[in-house]
Design an enzyme around this catalytic site. Structure first.
Site, PDB file in Angstrom:
ATOM      1  N   LYS A  14      71.554   9.209 -36.416  1.00  0.00           N
ATOM      2  CA  LYS A  14      70.810   7.946 -37.060  1.00  0.00           C
ATOM      3  C   LYS A  14      71.066   7.846 -38.673  1.00  0.00           C
ATOM      4  CE  LYS A  14      66.669   9.233 -35.727  1.00  0.00           C
ATOM      5  NZ  LYS A  14      66.887  10.427 -34.834  1.00  0.00           N
ATOM      6  N   ARG A  89      58.936   5.509 -34.365  1.00  0.00           N
ATOM      7  CA  ARG A  89      58.881   6.489 -33.075  1.00  0.00           C
ATOM      8  C   ARG A  89      57.813   6.622 -32.202  1.00  0.00           C
ATOM      9  NH1 ARG A  89      62.121   9.849 -36.828  1.00  0.00           N
ATOM     10  NH2 ARG A  89      62.882  11.954 -35.769  1.00  0.00           N
ATOM     11  N   ARG A 128      73.719  22.101 -38.616  1.00  0.00           N
ATOM     12  CA  ARG A 128      73.255  21.446 -39.844  1.00  0.00           C
ATOM     13  C   ARG A 128      72.102  22.501 -40.539  1.00  0.00           C
ATOM     14  NH1 ARG A 128      70.256  15.580 -39.973  1.00  0.00           N
ATOM     15  NH2 ARG A 128      68.634  16.822 -38.820  1.00  0.00           N
ATOM     16  N   ARG A 134      66.855  22.994 -43.894  1.00  0.00           N
ATOM     17  CA  ARG A 134      65.834  22.331 -43.112  1.00  0.00           C
ATOM     18  C   ARG A 134      65.001  23.167 -42.277  1.00  0.00           C
ATOM     19  NH1 ARG A 134      66.835  16.234 -41.304  1.00  0.00           N
ATOM     20  NH2 ARG A 134      65.228  16.821 -39.636  1.00  0.00           N
ATOM     21  N   ARG A 146      61.162  19.328 -30.703  1.00  0.00           N
ATOM     22  CA  ARG A 146      61.524  17.930 -30.997  1.00  0.00           C
ATOM     23  C   ARG A 146      62.276  17.020 -29.888  1.00  0.00           C
ATOM     24  NH1 ARG A 146      65.165  19.472 -36.036  1.00  0.00           N
ATOM     25  NH2 ARG A 146      65.403  17.197 -36.431  1.00  0.00           N
TER      26      ARG A 146
HETATM   27  P1  B4P Z   1      71.369  13.055 -37.555  1.00  0.00           P
HETATM   28  O1  B4P Z   1      71.130  12.429 -36.214  1.00  0.00           O
HETATM   29  O2  B4P Z   1      71.848  11.660 -38.501  1.00  0.00           O
HETATM   30  O3  B4P Z   1      70.077  13.527 -37.950  1.00  0.00           O
HETATM   31  P2  B4P Z   1      68.746  12.675 -38.449  1.00  0.00           P
HETATM   32  O4  B4P Z   1      68.904  11.373 -38.681  1.00  0.00           O
HETATM   33  O5  B4P Z   1      68.265  13.434 -39.646  1.00  0.00           O
HETATM   34  O6  B4P Z   1      67.544  12.832 -37.393  1.00  0.00           O
HETATM   35  P3  B4P Z   1      66.398  13.626 -36.967  1.00  0.00           P
HETATM   36  O7  B4P Z   1      65.440  12.961 -36.018  1.00  0.00           O
HETATM   37  O8  B4P Z   1      66.579  15.088 -37.075  1.00  0.00           O
HETATM   38  O9  B4P Z   1      65.581  13.495 -38.470  1.00  0.00           O
HETATM   39  P4  B4P Z   1      64.411  12.786 -39.194  1.00  0.00           P
HETATM   40  O10 B4P Z   1      64.575  12.997 -40.389  1.00  0.00           O
HETATM   41  O11 B4P Z   1      64.358  11.414 -38.630  1.00  0.00           O
HETATM   42  O12 B4P Z   1      72.488  14.052 -37.616  1.00  0.00           O
HETATM   43  C1  B4P Z   1      72.068  15.315 -37.228  1.00  0.00           C
HETATM   44  C2  B4P Z   1      73.343  16.313 -37.457  1.00  0.00           C
HETATM   45  O13 B4P Z   1      74.494  15.689 -36.663  1.00  0.00           O
HETATM   46  C3  B4P Z   1      74.235  15.942 -38.644  1.00  0.00           C
HETATM   47  O14 B4P Z   1      74.327  17.441 -39.335  1.00  0.00           O
HETATM   48  C4  B4P Z   1      75.478  15.199 -38.788  1.00  0.00           C
HETATM   49  O15 B4P Z   1      76.454  15.584 -39.639  1.00  0.00           O
HETATM   50  C5  B4P Z   1      75.748  15.630 -37.261  1.00  0.00           C
HETATM   51  N1  B4P Z   1      76.480  14.560 -36.896  1.00  0.00           N
HETATM   52  C6  B4P Z   1      76.281  13.197 -36.764  1.00  0.00           C
HETATM   53  N2  B4P Z   1      77.075  12.375 -35.852  1.00  0.00           N
HETATM   54  C7  B4P Z   1      77.926  13.303 -35.484  1.00  0.00           C
HETATM   55  C8  B4P Z   1      78.880  13.023 -34.547  1.00  0.00           C
HETATM   56  N3  B4P Z   1      79.322  11.838 -34.007  1.00  0.00           N
HETATM   57  N4  B4P Z   1      79.613  14.150 -34.041  1.00  0.00           N
HETATM   58  C9  B4P Z   1      79.106  15.513 -34.550  1.00  0.00           C
HETATM   59  N5  B4P Z   1      78.177  15.650 -35.567  1.00  0.00           N
HETATM   60  C10 B4P Z   1      77.570  14.547 -35.873  1.00  0.00           C
HETATM   61  O16 B4P Z   1      62.916  13.255 -38.548  1.00  0.00           O
HETATM   62  C11 B4P Z   1      62.512  14.505 -39.137  1.00  0.00           C
HETATM   63  C12 B4P Z   1      61.345  14.839 -38.801  1.00  0.00           C
HETATM   64  O17 B4P Z   1      60.366  13.813 -39.584  1.00  0.00           O
HETATM   65  C13 B4P Z   1      60.614  14.557 -37.214  1.00  0.00           C
HETATM   66  O18 B4P Z   1      60.874  15.637 -36.317  1.00  0.00           O
HETATM   67  C14 B4P Z   1      59.044  14.367 -37.545  1.00  0.00           C
HETATM   68  O19 B4P Z   1      58.288  15.530 -37.602  1.00  0.00           O
HETATM   69  C15 B4P Z   1      59.048  13.587 -38.922  1.00  0.00           C
HETATM   70  N6  B4P Z   1      58.911  12.105 -38.847  1.00  0.00           N
HETATM   71  C16 B4P Z   1      60.263  11.313 -39.021  1.00  0.00           C
HETATM   72  N7  B4P Z   1      60.000   9.962 -38.746  1.00  0.00           N
HETATM   73  C17 B4P Z   1      58.745  10.003 -38.361  1.00  0.00           C
HETATM   74  C18 B4P Z   1      58.017   8.943 -37.564  1.00  0.00           C
HETATM   75  N8  B4P Z   1      58.366   7.548 -37.821  1.00  0.00           N
HETATM   76  N9  B4P Z   1      56.953   9.176 -37.199  1.00  0.00           N
HETATM   77  C19 B4P Z   1      56.283  10.388 -37.015  1.00  0.00           C
HETATM   78  N10 B4P Z   1      56.895  11.321 -37.619  1.00  0.00           N
HETATM   79  C20 B4P Z   1      58.215  11.220 -38.297  1.00  0.00           C
END
Ligand code: B4P
Length: 191
Positions: A14, A89, A128, A134, A146
């Site tokens: 995402k 979410r 990552r 993180r 998660r």
């Molecule tokens: P991404 O999938 O881009 O990771 P993300 O957006 O950060 O998702 P995540 O769900 O972990 O984090 P968020 O900050 O929203 O990429 C992951 C990795 O994969 C990267 O290293 C990338 O380089 C790699 N990658 C991407 N595409 C690839 C491909 N095609 N091939 C290979 N590798 C690839 O949430 C973090 C925490 O915040 C949650 O657990 C929760 O506690 C809290 N939170 C956030 N939003 C919330 C909400 N709305 N409500 C309640 N809690 C919330």
């Protein structure tokens, strides 16, 4: 306005895809994860509270994240549209988002859900975690929690947008450019 919900489990890509989409479509990127991590870095009371949930792989309370997003939407009143990354979410967050946008005579244009199998998600997040610092990316048990929380609390949001005819599934496995192209094709069809 073009308002996209970029949806998927943790590690689905995402954040990665949102960065590319906002440049192409000139949208404002709203990532609740990034906003929460900034709050943690500056040690605000909200950040300290959120850290407890995030380090365990749990969700931060609906009240906190809904308030944060509403403030950001209000602060960007001239935006051409938004990419919501990691929000909503829960179904309660999705309902709140509909209400917020209605006040601006706007709505969600599409919810694009990235699909990636669990083993690939775990592999990406552990990779990552090696250099991101993180806490929630460094421990397999936290990552598995998660994914469990996603399946229980977040996946039902799909039904909410499906009923509104806004849901579209996107294959999230492949190169970053391939997935970007799939997302752009979906967006160009709804514009
Ligand atoms: P991404 O999938 O881009 O990771 P993300 O957006 O950060 O998702 P995540 O769900 O972990 O984090 P968020 O900050 O929203 O990429 C992951 C990795 O994969 C990267 O290293 C990338 O380089 C790699 N990658 C991407 N595409 C690839 C491909 N095609 N091939 C290979 N590798 C690839 O949430 C973090 C925490 O915040 C949650 O657990 C929760 O506690 C809290 N939170 C956030 N939003 C919330 C909400 N709305 N409500 C309640 N809690 C919330």
């Amino acid at each position: 306005m073009l308002n996209i919900v970029l949806f998927g489990p943790p590690g689905a890509g995402k954040g990665t895809q949102a960065e590319m989409l906002l440049e192409k479509y000139q949208l404002v990127h709203l990532s609740t994860g990034d906003i929460l991590r900034r709050e943690i870095a500056t040690q605000t009371p909200l950040g300290l509270e959120a850290k407890k949930a995030m380090d365990k792989g749990e969700l931060v309370s609906d009240q906190v994240v809904i308030g944060m997003i509403e403030a950001k939407i209000d602060a960007n009143s001239k935006a051409r549209g938004f990419i919501f990354d990691g929000f909503p979410r829960t179904t309660a967050q999705a309902i709140a988002l509909t209400t917020m946008l209605q006040k601006k005579d706007a709505s969600i244009s599409a919810m694009l859900a990235l699909y990636v199998d669990d083993e690939e998600l775990i592999k990406r997040l552990l990779l990552r975690g090696k250099d991101s610092g993180r806490a929630d990316d460094q421990n397999r048990a936290v990552i598995e929690n998660r994914i469990k929380v996603y399946n229980k609390e977040t996946a039902p949001v799909i039904d909410y947008y499906d009923q509104l005819n806004k849901y579209q599934a996107i294959d999230g496995v492949g190169s970053i450019d391939e997935i970007f192209s799939r997302l752009c094709t979906a967006i160009d069809q709804i514009k």
